[in-house]
Design a protein around this motif. Structure first.
Motif, short mmCIF file in Angstrom:
data_model
loop_
_atom_site.label_atom_id
_atom_site.label_comp_id
_atom_site.label_asym_id
_atom_site.label_seq_id
_atom_site.Cartn_x
_atom_site.Cartn_y
_atom_site.Cartn_z
N PHE A 1 10.89 -2.98 9.93
CA PHE A 1 10.51 -4.25 9.30
C PHE A 1 10.54 -5.35 10.36
O PHE A 1 11.46 -5.43 11.18
CB PHE A 1 11.46 -4.61 8.16
N PHE A 2 9.49 -6.18 10.34
CA PHE A 2 9.38 -7.32 11.24
C PHE A 2 9.25 -8.58 10.38
O PHE A 2 8.59 -8.57 9.34
CB PHE A 2 8.14 -7.20 12.13
N ASN A 3 9.85 -9.67 10.83
CA ASN A 3 9.59 -10.95 10.18
C ASN A 3 9.35 -12.01 11.25
O ASN A 3 9.68 -11.82 12.43
CB ASN A 3 10.72 -11.37 9.23
N GLY A 4 8.74 -13.08 10.83
CA GLY A 4 8.41 -14.11 11.80
C GLY A 4 8.19 -15.46 11.16
O GLY A 4 8.03 -15.58 9.94
N SER A 5 8.20 -16.48 12.00
CA SER A 5 7.94 -17.85 11.57
C SER A 5 6.94 -18.47 12.54
O SER A 5 6.94 -18.17 13.74
CB SER A 5 9.23 -18.67 11.56
N ASP B 1 4.37 3.88 2.85
CA ASP B 1 4.52 2.64 2.07
C ASP B 1 4.47 1.48 3.06
O ASP B 1 5.35 1.34 3.91
CB ASP B 1 5.84 2.63 1.30
N LEU B 2 3.41 0.68 2.95
CA LEU B 2 3.22 -0.46 3.84
C LEU B 2 3.25 -1.73 3.00
O LEU B 2 2.57 -1.83 1.98
CB LEU B 2 1.87 -0.34 4.56
N LEU C 1 7.06 -1.02 7.16
CA LEU C 1 6.45 0.30 7.01
C LEU C 1 7.55 1.31 6.74
O LEU C 1 8.56 1.37 7.45
CB LEU C 1 5.70 0.69 8.28
N ASN C 2 7.36 2.12 5.70
CA ASN C 2 8.26 3.22 5.39
C ASN C 2 7.46 4.52 5.36
O ASN C 2 6.39 4.59 4.74
CB ASN C 2 8.94 3.02 4.03
N LEU C 3 7.98 5.54 6.01
CA LEU C 3 7.39 6.87 6.01
C LEU C 3 8.43 7.87 5.54
O LEU C 3 9.60 7.81 5.96
CB LEU C 3 6.93 7.27 7.42
N THR C 4 8.02 8.78 4.66
CA THR C 4 8.90 9.88 4.26
C THR C 4 8.14 11.18 4.40
O THR C 4 6.98 11.29 3.97
CB THR C 4 9.39 9.72 2.81
N TRP D 1 0.86 -1.20 0.00
CA TRP D 1 0.00 0.00 0.00
C TRP D 1 0.88 1.23 0.00
O TRP D 1 1.74 1.40 0.86
CB TRP D 1 -0.90 0.00 1.24
N HIS D 2 0.66 2.09 -0.99
CA HIS D 2 1.46 3.31 -1.12
C HIS D 2 0.50 4.48 -1.32
O HIS D 2 -0.37 4.45 -2.19
CB HIS D 2 2.43 3.23 -2.29
#
Length: 1017
Positions: A890-894, A776-777, A878-881, A765-766
């Motif tokens: 940034f998160f990651n998981g298993s 920017d998600l 998630l990015n914000l400008t 999503w931008h």
């Protein structure tokens, strides 16, 4: 005659007149304007000389001709539906301008196997990201992949500098041979180690090919998916761009396993001795003296991890790249330097420093030269040069050594004596002449230096064949890759001492005598050259491409011949094949694609060597239909696609031999006995292995159904369902009894089968929320589940022992029914003595699954359909400008994974091993017979606890986790950006004992705090 009386004004006037004359001189510039995505001519494009009223438009072939000043200028090229472009002109006579569509969906180009396609026309399952997406404050590229690409399952086993993550496309779908994907850098194969060292700054795109339609052209090598890495190029008529990145990183280990202190260890030892009806060893005075730390050489209390490891280290990284081009040549050049150090706390005692110290230099040079208007040649070179210094053993062994010695046995070192020429390492005798391992001495006693380099060179030529028919071109590529490595080691045997306890007096604690243990110790360092190893690869392919549009109809085709030879010894490994792709596109609405690979492998018989692997895919862009127009503002784009095909693999299990059709026969080693008492012996030849009957490729039937959606011009969604049926898997026969006379040589056959299915989802999503604030998600989700469809195995009486029907990664062991409460329960329960222990109350009780009154292997079952390999992997970023400020997380998981921790157990009395803190904190004891305690009854010897060490549901833990992977905050100035970033900042998991992604004795992941500066000119 020289004129010498000119004034300054005269000179200035003459210069102005000369400049006016030069500016008034005109020349003709010609060129073409084409679509950036597919190269089709753009008719009616506007070309204007910036700052003037001179302009022209392109003709039916996209060509133009315009008068321009001799000194050059800037052209402004524009056309409805395309982004405006400025081109700086110097001395060029001809230019080719590629305009990008202002519709991102239509203009985006995706790297596919052996070519490119418009994203709108892609019917296969392909995920593609820019190199910047993979940027992280680390010199390891593979460690930043997890959660960022839908369909990729990535696991990490170590945080040691230079370690690479393992990754699989859509999980694992075979149990024989290689299950990792094919990796291509600029069209040629590289290893995962090569990929790990490539800087993200040099990567233009990173594509994952997942289904049969995308991978079929790789035939024999596409069964496990393909990773395509494309490095950056320069731009035509572009002034030189210089980018510099410099980073410094502070790294701290995320989590060590906690061990008990010396006083607690003594108490635990005494408790364990009492629990097993043995004599205690330590008095309360011993325990108190140890805890007081007054006399560290008589009553040591050593935290081995604190002695051996630092709590932080600094790493550095720098990248410089230059890109640009003129009318005929483009260039991109990059150099990267990485300096990574380890956390071994090694003093400079010897002539070497064996803390991990790794330097890597990566060079990337990409040149393209336009020989003629239809001919281009290119040279792409990736060079990796590295030096690694460190101990001559695995760090896993070192962390294991810290567990294997109790904190109270001896100090790490004793004080030096006058005239000493060596270190006095502490130690003691286990039994006889066997000594303990002093972890600190082990860490310091060896050194290894490895030097390695990889040179990967690609030369290619592209010849346009429009004079034959428009849209036709021929491309040829030659690749030479060479890898070489050499290493040497140094070592020194340590001197070991122990205190003679009879010489120590508490009234004079600094006076005591030491005795040297055995003949330990050397005064001189031993050096050994371990030789040189190398590997070379030659690759060649030639491609005939056709791409043309006829009104609403677009067609393309590609035929490719390839051959590859890899040599690391006397025998080369070779592949050869022919591949093809044919596509049809009607109005970007109805799409069809056919791919095939026809490949041959040397591992098979000549008549069986080649095989045909076809794939077909279809796509329907529903949003281009007229009936969709009422909701097109809400659902801007909707495409349905599906593919089915067959892909193969020749990277099967080498246990059957490389040449599968060859039987290995030894001229001796076989024989038989005969006679009344077997007194006669006859010797003869024997089989080492049998050739595989009807040997063939592994095959995968791949089905994929996908949906691509864009909503409100800001949200992109991609969903895929996949099903892979892998068959003809090479495996050793398990159902054939040895009484058939194989003399220990079990035959192999292509009979195994595995199913693997799952789903993938990616969201992006931008949106510009308010002026200058952009959001920017992005999110990715991957789920896969596999199972053995057929695994050749004995006809077990206990049917639950069969693998057929079970997942490939499971948790296996005994079912725990808690702890024995009393001796009566032990006497009336099934016999567990076969596990090697005399069980007592507080030991683990197992379920007698088959009801035969005894516990043995027949009672082991699948405890969970989840194993160490996660079924689910996901990422959220998630990015914000806002104006010049940028922020990203940034998160990651298993998820759906399990951890079996019984291998972390050890007896701590027989060899005086260390004890983990969690065991001391929560165990069953005579004084507190807690049925819910985490650890069973203590024991000193292996016999005491062998029953409890078995893999069982008691030791099974939830291995799910979510990791706060990266954070970055930056601020941009003119030509400069400064930023702070972090990596591996936190992890949340139900499992708390150590990092859930690692084993207990692995080098821990590093929490990184990074400071960086980017300059651009």
């Amino acid at each position: 005659m020289a004129i010498t009386n000119l004034t300054n004004r005269d000179v200035e006037t003459q210069n102005n007149l000369l400049e006016i004359q030069q500016n008034s001189r005109k020349r003709t510039l010609t060129g073409t304007v084409v679509d950036e995505a597919d190269g089709t001519p753009i008719v009616g494009a506007n070309i204007i000389i910036k700052g003037s009223k001179t302009g022209v438009i392109t003709d039916l072939d996209g060509r133009f001709s315009i008068p321009i000043n001799e000194k050059g200028g800037t052209l402004e090229i524009s056309y409805i539906g395309y982004k405006k472009q400025n081109v700086y002109i110097t001395d060029q006579g001809f230019i080719n301008v590629k305009l990008a569509s202002d519709n991102e969906m239509l203009s985006e180009v995706v790297i596919v196997g052996a070519g490119t396609q418009k994203k709108v026309s892609v019917t296969g399952a392909i995920t593609s990201v820019k190199g910047a997406t993979l940027k992280a404050p680390s010199s390891s590229l593979t460690n930043s992949i997890a959660g960022k690409l839908a369909g990729v399952v990535s696991t990490t086993s170590s945080g040691e500098p230079g370690s690479t993550s393992s990754f699989y496309i859509r999980g694992i779908s075979t149990f024989g041979g290689v299950s990792t994907p094919l990796i291509l850098l600029d069209g040629v194969e590289i290893s995962s180690s090569d990929l790990d060292r490539i800087p993200s700054e040099s990567i233009e795109s990173f594509s994952i090919l997942k289904d049969a339609s995308a991978t079929a052209i790789y035939g024999a090598r596409g069964a496990n998916g393909v990773m395509l890495v494309t490095t950056k190029d320069g731009e035509v008529n572009q002034r030189a761009k210089i980018n510099v990145t410099v980073e410094a990183s502070l790294q701290k280990p995320m989590k060590f396993v906690d061990y008990v202190d010396g006083g607690t260890w003594m108490e635990i030892y005494n408790e364990a001795a009492t629990a097993r009806d043995k004599a205690t060893r330590y008095s309360q005075e011993d325990i108190d003296m140890t805890r007081s730390h007054q006399y560290p050489y008589r009553y040591p209390d050593i935290d081995w991890q604190d002695v051996m490891f630092k709590n932080q280290t600094w790493n550095e990284r720098a990248n410089i790249n230059v890109s640009g081009g003129g009318s005929k040549i483009t260039y991109y050049m990059s150099i990267q330097a990485n300096h990574d150090t380890g956390m071994l706390n090694t003093p400079k005692t010897y002539s070497y420093d064996n803390n991990i110290d790794r330097w890597n230099y990566i060079f990337q040079n990409n040149l393209t030269y336009k020989l003629t208007s239809t001919t281009k040649v290119g040279l792409r070179m990736n060079a990796q040069i590295g030096k690694l210094k460190g101990p001559n053993y695995s760090t896993t062994d070192l962390f294991g050594a810290a567990r294997d010695v109790a904190p109270v046995l001896f100090p790490a070192t004793y004080p030096a004596q006058p005239d000493d020429t060596h270190i006095r390492f502490g130690n003691d005798i286990i039994s006889g002449s066997e000594l303990y391992t002093n972890p600190y001495a082990k860490m310091l006693s060896s050194f290894k230096e490895e030097n390695y380099n990889t040179l990967n060179t690609v030369m290619n030529i592209e010849q346009g064949l429009d004079f034959v028919t428009k849209g036709l071109k021929l491309t040829a590529l030659v690749n030479f890759k060479n890898w070489a490595s050499s290493n040497f080691t140094r070592s020194i045997a340590p001197y070991y001492y122990r205190m003679m306890s009879s010489t120590w007096d508490p009234n004079n604690p600094d006076t005591y005598e030491l005795e040297r243990l055995g003949d330990s110790g050397d005064d001189y360092i031993t050096e050994k050259d371990n030789g040189y190893s190398s590997n070379s690869t030659f690759y060649f392919d030639a491609r005939l491409d056709y791409n043309r549009t006829f009104g609403s109809h677009s067609v393309s085709g590609m035929l490719m011949y390839m051959q590859r030879e890899n040599r690391s010894g006397v025998r080369p490994n070779r592949l050869q094949g022919l591949s093809g792709r044919f596509t049809y596109d009607y109005q970007h609405k109805y799409l069809a694609e056919f791919n095939f690979g026809y490949n041959g492998s040397e591992r098979l018989l000549k008549e069986d060597r080649f095989e045909f692997f076809p794939a077909m895919s279809l796509g329907w862009v529903i949003s281009e239909e007229k009936f969709w127009e009422p909701i097109k503002k809400q659902v801007n784009y909707l495409k349905l696609r599906g593919s089915y095909g067959i892909v193969g693999s020749d990277q099967m299990d080498e246990g059957a031999g490389h040449y599968l059709y060859v039987s290995q026969i030894g001229l001796s080693g076989g024989g038989y006995h005969t006679g009344f008492d077997g007194e006669f012996t006859q010797n003869g030849p024997s089989f080492g292995s049998f050739g595989v009957e009807d040997a063939c490729w592994e095959r995968v039937n791949k089905l994929d159904i996908g949906v691509d959606i864009e909503l409100f011009n800001q949200l992109n969604i991609t969903f895929d369902y996949f099903f892979d049926h892998r068959h003809k898997i090479l495996m050793k026969r398990g159902s054939w009894p040895t009484l058939l006379g194989y003399f220990g040589t079990t035959p192999w056959s292509n009979i195994g089968e595995v199913d693997n299915k799952g789903i993938e989802l990616s969201l992006n999503w931008h949106k510009e929320v308010i002026k200058d604030l952009n959001v920017d998600l992005r999110a990715n989700f991957t789920y896969n589940r596999n199972k053995y469809v057929y695994y050749d195995e004995p006809n077990y009486e206990a049917v639950w022992k069969k693998k057929t029907g079970q997942p490939l990664s499971i948790s296996w062991g005994y079912i725990s029914e808690g702890y024995f409460k009393n001796q009566e329960e032990i006497d009336n329960g099934p016999d567990q003595s076969g596990l090697g222990s005399q069980v007592k109350p507080g030991d683990i009780k197992y379920r007698d699954v088959n009801g035969d009154g005894k516990i043995n292997d027949d009672d082991k079952v699948m405890l969970s359909s989840f194993g160490s390999m996660p079924r689910i992997q996901y990422g959220l970023g998630l990015n914000l400008t806002y104006k010049k400020l940028d922020f990203g997380v940034f998160f990651n998981g298993s998820a759906q994974r399990k951890i079996m921790i019984n291998n972390a157990m050890t007896e701590f009395g027989e060899r005086n091993n260390n004890v983990m803190q969690w065991i001391a904190d929560d165990h069953w004891s005579i004084d507190n017979p807690n049925p819910d305690a985490a650890f069973p009854r203590l024991g000193l010897s292996n016999t005491d606890i062998k029953n409890n060490k078995e893999a069982s549901s008691h030791w099974l833990r939830n291995g799910n986790f979510i990791r706060f992977k990266t954070l970055e905050v930056g601020y941009s100035f003119p030509h400069c950006r400064v930023y702070f970033s972090g990596d591996n900042l936190a992890v949340w998991s139900p499992f708390k004992l150590w990092d859930p992604e690692l084993s207990w004795n692995a080098y821990p992941l590093q929490r990184t705090f990074n400071f960086g500066v980017q300059l651009n000119f």
